[in-house]
Design a protein around this motif. Structure first.
Motif, PDB file in Angstrom:
ATOM      1  N   ALA A 182       0.633  -0.909   0.251  1.00  0.00           N
ATOM      2  CA  ALA A 182       0.328   0.006  -0.181  1.00  0.00           C
ATOM      3  C   ALA A 182       0.474   1.015  -0.229  1.00  0.00           C
ATOM      4  O   ALA A 182       0.498   2.692   0.107  1.00  0.00           O
ATOM      5  N   GLY A 183       2.170   1.259   0.303  1.00  0.00           N
ATOM      6  CA  GLY A 183       3.025   2.074   0.657  1.00  0.00           C
ATOM      7  C   GLY A 183       3.641   2.916  -0.783  1.00  0.00           C
ATOM      8  O   GLY A 183       4.351   3.696  -0.824  1.00  0.00           O
ATOM      9  N   LEU A 184       3.177   1.782  -2.108  1.00  0.00           N
ATOM     10  CA  LEU A 184       4.393   2.185  -3.249  1.00  0.00           C
ATOM     11  C   LEU A 184       3.292   3.265  -4.026  1.00  0.00           C
ATOM     12  O   LEU A 184       4.231   4.284  -4.490  1.00  0.00           O
ATOM     13  N   VAL A 185       2.325   3.278  -4.199  1.00  0.00           N
ATOM     14  CA  VAL A 185       1.581   4.702  -3.936  1.00  0.00           C
ATOM     15  C   VAL A 185       2.042   5.951  -4.264  1.00  0.00           C
ATOM     16  O   VAL A 185       2.813   6.913  -4.465  1.00  0.00           O
ATOM     17  N   GLY A 186       2.287   6.291  -2.661  1.00  0.00           N
ATOM     18  CA  GLY A 186       3.096   7.091  -2.092  1.00  0.00           C
ATOM     19  C   GLY A 186       5.148   7.442  -2.274  1.00  0.00           C
ATOM     20  O   GLY A 186       5.022   8.717  -2.410  1.00  0.00           O
ATOM     21  N   ALA A 187       5.400   6.578  -2.536  1.00  0.00           N
ATOM     22  CA  ALA A 187       6.920   6.545  -2.747  1.00  0.00           C
ATOM     23  C   ALA A 187       6.575   6.299  -4.341  1.00  0.00           C
ATOM     24  O   ALA A 187       7.799   7.283  -4.547  1.00  0.00           O
ATOM     25  N   ALA A 188       5.671   6.641  -5.673  1.00  0.00           N
ATOM     26  CA  ALA A 188       6.025   6.620  -7.029  1.00  0.00           C
ATOM     27  C   ALA A 188       6.104   8.592  -6.553  1.00  0.00           C
ATOM     28  O   ALA A 188       6.244   9.374  -7.071  1.00  0.00           O
ATOM     29  N   GLN A 206       6.232  10.726  -4.114  1.00  0.00           N
ATOM     30  CA  GLN A 206       7.515  11.665  -3.865  1.00  0.00           C
ATOM     31  C   GLN A 206       8.433  11.183  -5.237  1.00  0.00           C
ATOM     32  O   GLN A 206       9.164  12.455  -5.077  1.00  0.00           O
ATOM     33  N   ALA A 207       8.663  10.693  -5.881  1.00  0.00           N
ATOM     34  CA  ALA A 207       9.683  10.589  -6.992  1.00  0.00           C
ATOM     35  C   ALA A 207       8.775  10.861  -8.158  1.00  0.00           C
ATOM     36  O   ALA A 207       9.658  11.489  -8.972  1.00  0.00           O
ATOM     37  N   GLY A 208       8.052  11.644  -8.106  1.00  0.00           N
ATOM     38  CA  GLY A 208       7.267  12.508  -9.526  1.00  0.00           C
ATOM     39  C   GLY A 208       6.874  11.823 -10.152  1.00  0.00           C
ATOM     40  O   GLY A 208       6.455  11.667 -11.367  1.00  0.00           O
ATOM     41  N   ILE A 209       6.682  10.113 -10.023  1.00  0.00           N
ATOM     42  CA  ILE A 209       6.055   9.176 -10.617  1.00  0.00           C
ATOM     43  C   ILE A 209       4.690   8.879 -10.731  1.00  0.00           C
ATOM     44  O   ILE A 209       3.983   9.167  -9.582  1.00  0.00           O
ATOM     45  N   ALA A 210       3.830   9.448 -11.733  1.00  0.00           N
ATOM     46  CA  ALA A 210       2.556   9.344 -12.515  1.00  0.00           C
ATOM     47  C   ALA A 210       1.568   8.356 -11.550  1.00  0.00           C
ATOM     48  O   ALA A 210       2.672   7.484 -12.037  1.00  0.00           O
TER      49      ALA A 210
END
Length: 233
Positions: free
Chosen positions: A184-190, A192-196
């Protein structure tokens, strides 16, 4: 274009495999603390094995649906264009592979494999384990357990998933609850990295508010539609 897709139980629901956290899901019917922890297995291995034997039987009777097949087309289509699809799944079924995927990162393990608690060898398994089993690597009896990640255990492939995510142009979550970490944390990491980011789900997940775009409906309809849009770009 590089895409990382995370799939959860929702993508396999239309193949007849139960979800976990929805109303009427598996954990609404069974106590996970009695079936999906190392402590439960140590206390009552036969009950735990019987639970996973039943799920294995259900899986072997299931077939990939249109959503699984669409993602396999996306994997092939991106590769033809010099891109890459990284498919990460929380599911322990093999429906992605049967749909034609060449690489799947199973962060919660695989139901059709067993791991020896004595020598750590992992082997394919199609039979029931509740009636007793012998490790083909070390020869010991009664040491095989389902090769799945139970509550309190660390998911697999976390380093590879982080590396692939940071190299992605787009992160897509399909059929996930948004309630189970670290997935569930992958979307937050994305973000933060500027990934759509994009969510495709039957209903909004617990973390739906974090996604740039959302698409709700049956996976067998929404996923093929999205894949065709990507490949048509």
């Amino acid at each position: 274009m590089n895409i990382l897709v995370l799939t959860g139980a929702g993508i396999s629901a239309e193949s007849g495999l139960g979800t976990f956290r929805d109303v009427g899901g598996i954990w609404a019917k069974f106590d996970p603390m009695k079936l999906a922890t190392p402590q439960a297995f140590a206390r009552d291995p036969q009950t735990v094995q019987a639970f996973y034997d039943a799920r294995r039987e259900n899986l072997l009777a299931a077939e990939p649906n249109a959503a699984h097949r669409a993602l396999a087309r996306l994997e092939a289509g991106l590769a033809e264009r010099g891109g890459r699809l990284t498919l990460v799944t929380q599911n322990i079924d093999d429906l992605h592979e049967r749909a034609g995927h060449r690489e799947v990162l199973h962060m919660h393990g695989e139901l059709l494999k067993a791991r020896c608690t004595a020598c750590e060898a992992v082997a394919e398994v199609r039979c029931d384990l509740a009636g007793g089993s012998r490790c083909s690597a070390c020869g010991r009896e009664g040491t095989l357990r389902p090769h799945v990640v139970w509550f309190g255990e660390i998911p697999f492939h976390l380093d590879a998933i982080e590396e692939r995510l940071m190299a992605a142009d787009l992160f897509v979550a399909i059929g996930t609850s948004g309630a189970v970490y670290p997935a569930a944390g992958l979307v937050g990491a994305a973000r933060q990295a500027g990934i759509a980011t994009r969510e495709i789900n039957l209903d909004p997940s617990d973390n739906a508010y974090l996604f740039d775009e959302t698409d709700y409906g049956r996976a067998s309809e929404t996923v093929p539609r999205w894949v065709e849009a990507v490949l048509g770009m």
